[in-house]
Scaffold this active site. Structure first.
Site, mmCIF file in Angstrom:
data_model
loop_
_atom_site.group_PDB
_atom_site.id
_atom_site.type_symbol
_atom_site.label_atom_id
_atom_site.label_comp_id
_atom_site.label_asym_id
_atom_site.label_seq_id
_atom_site.Cartn_x
_atom_site.Cartn_y
_atom_site.Cartn_z
ATOM 1 N N HIS A 142 0.828 -1.220 0.000
ATOM 2 C CA HIS A 142 0.000 0.000 0.000
ATOM 3 C C HIS A 142 0.854 1.259 0.000
ATOM 4 O O HIS A 142 0.409 2.311 -0.435
ATOM 5 C CB HIS A 142 -0.925 -0.013 1.224
ATOM 6 C CG HIS A 142 -0.196 0.176 2.526
ATOM 7 N ND1 HIS A 142 0.471 -0.860 3.158
ATOM 8 C CD2 HIS A 142 0.025 1.276 3.284
ATOM 9 C CE1 HIS A 142 1.046 -0.401 4.256
ATOM 10 N NE2 HIS A 142 0.797 0.890 4.361
ATOM 11 N N HIS B 279 4.206 9.896 12.300
ATOM 12 C CA HIS B 279 3.329 8.782 12.662
ATOM 13 C C HIS B 279 4.169 7.590 13.119
ATOM 14 O O HIS B 279 5.346 7.488 12.790
ATOM 15 C CB HIS B 279 2.394 8.352 11.526
ATOM 16 C CG HIS B 279 3.027 7.703 10.330
ATOM 17 N ND1 HIS B 279 4.056 8.239 9.617
ATOM 18 C CD2 HIS B 279 2.731 6.526 9.696
ATOM 19 C CE1 HIS B 279 4.372 7.446 8.606
ATOM 20 N NE2 HIS B 279 3.592 6.396 8.635
HETATM 21 O O1 LIG Z 1 2.589 -5.924 9.216
HETATM 22 C C1 LIG Z 1 1.940 -4.904 9.160
HETATM 23 O O2 LIG Z 1 0.938 -4.749 8.434
HETATM 24 C C2 LIG Z 1 2.485 -3.888 10.083
HETATM 25 C C3 LIG Z 1 1.810 -2.608 10.044
HETATM 26 C C4 LIG Z 1 2.061 -1.846 8.821
HETATM 27 O O3 LIG Z 1 2.642 -2.279 7.855
HETATM 28 C C5 LIG Z 1 1.609 -0.540 8.890
HETATM 29 C C6 LIG Z 1 1.844 0.308 7.903
HETATM 30 C C7 LIG Z 1 1.520 1.636 8.098
HETATM 31 C C8 LIG Z 1 1.734 2.594 7.189
HETATM 32 O O4 LIG Z 1 1.954 2.387 5.923
HETATM 33 C C9 LIG Z 1 1.827 3.953 7.569
HETATM 34 O O5 LIG Z 1 1.255 4.306 8.588
HETATM 35 O O6 LIG Z 1 2.500 4.679 6.834
HETATM 36 FE FE LIG Z 2 3.586 3.666 5.420
#
Ligand SMILES: O=C(O)CCC(=O)/C=C/C=C(\O)C(=O)O
Ligand SMILES: [Fe+2]
EC number: 1.13.11.16
Length: 312
Positions: free
Chosen positions: A115, A179
């Site tokens: 993402h 963050h």
């Molecule tokens: O394994 C996971 O999914 C750990 C959490 C994670 O990847 C969170 C991602 C968060 C972001 O991309 C963000 O806050 O930028």
């Molecule tokens: Fe991120």
């Protein structure tokens, strides 16, 4: 060559732990405006600087920077799965150019992206494969990190390459601002976590669901006394955006990694993608920039900002 830039935050929690409807509408409006500008610009190439969150890159071989000649979205956190339209030959040419510029960069002919790369592509273009793209992943989550001055050099090298293209190029940076979501750290990690961080590619659906559930749970309490994560820091975010808008990029060379982690959270280092994007734009000539949107959004664990820039 004509170049435009957009840098924006991403969040795994969009649609999974939303703030109130008014805030969602405000962000939707900011994104709709940005998307309309991209549509009008009609880029012939997108160069996207993005982080990875242990979906494509692991500690079995963790590169500071990677260019992909082919990339597949893992489809985490409600993002679209499948292949990106990577401009393969140009990506390879860019890799040679960056190496010739004395900046070491890894090359992947088959990279998985998450993402951190695809949410912004989808939000700004409607899908992950609308335009030819070169993904450049900057390690922003898995310490140790290359220093900020090195990220700026990478951006400059990419910008000099873009300047030679006879194309409309959109430069994107995605991530940040302040963050700290619950991304595990290798240091002192229990055996199962360290195994995941070293070699956790292609998790089972159950393992992915557990990761996502942990992030949602963290979003529910983020910014409250119950949360152990470093809170958002709007002052830090706005000062960083000001620095970019005012073109004070040389100050970034002095950024201290530990100080930023303490002030703005461990994942604030995703702003490294913004640093590279602005350095790339600056290498193509003088620019004008503006802050389109900012709000600290605890539900999304995001100092959420949108910034645009273009050549003068
Ligand atoms: O394994 C996971 O999914 C750990 C959490 C994670 O990847 C969170 C991602 C968060 C972001 O991309 C963000 O806050 O930028
Ligand atoms: Fe991120």
């Amino acid at each position: 060559m004509t170049v435009k830039l957009k840098c924006l935050s991403h969040t795994p929690l969009r649609g999974l732990n939303d703030p109130g409807a008014a805030v969602v509408a405000e962000v939707d409006a900011a994104l709709a405006k940005a998307r309309a500008e991209v549509e009008a610009f009609d880029p012939e190439l997108i160069v996207i600087f993005a982080p990875d969150h242990y979906n494509g890159l692991f500690y079995d071989l963790m590169p500071p920077f990677v260019i992909a000649t082919a990339a597949e979205s893992v489809g985490d956190y409600l993002t679209q799965p499948g292949p990106l339209s990577v401009a393969k030959d140009l990506a390879l040419e860019l890799t040679r150019h960056v190496l010739d510029s004395d900046v070491d960069i890894a090359l992947s002919h088959r990279l998985q992206v998450d993402h951190g790369c695809t949410q912004t592509l989808e939000e700004l273009t409607g899908s992950i494969d609308r335009y030819p793209v070169i993904p450049i992943i900057i390690n922003s989550v898995a310490p140790p990190f290359a220093p900020y001055r090195r990220v700026r050099k990478l951006g400059e090298a990419v910008g000099r390459f873009i300047a030679k293209l006879d194309k409309r190029v959109l430069i994107l940076g995605t991530g940040g601002l302040s963050h700290e979501p619950p991304v595990p750290l290798l240091a002192d990690a229990p055996e199962a976590i360290s195994e995941f961080l070293i070699a956790g590619r292609n998790p089972t659906p159950e393992a992915r669901a557990a990761r996502q559930a942990r992030t949602i749970a963290a979003g529910k309490i983020y910014g409250t006394a119950e949360s152990l994560q470093t809170p958002l820091n709007a002052d830090w975010d706005l000062a960083f955006i000001d620095l970019l808008v005012q073109g004070r990029l040389d100050e970034i060379d002095e950024f201290k990694i530990e100080e930023i982690s303490k002030a703005a959270g461990r994942s604030a280092h995703e702003v490294r993608t913004w640093v590279a994007a602005f350095a790339a734009l600056a290498a193509t000539g003088a620019y004008s920039a503006r802050q389109d949107y900012y709000r600290a959004i605890n539900e999304w664990i995001a100092g959420y900002g949108v910034v645009s820039a273009e050549q003068n």
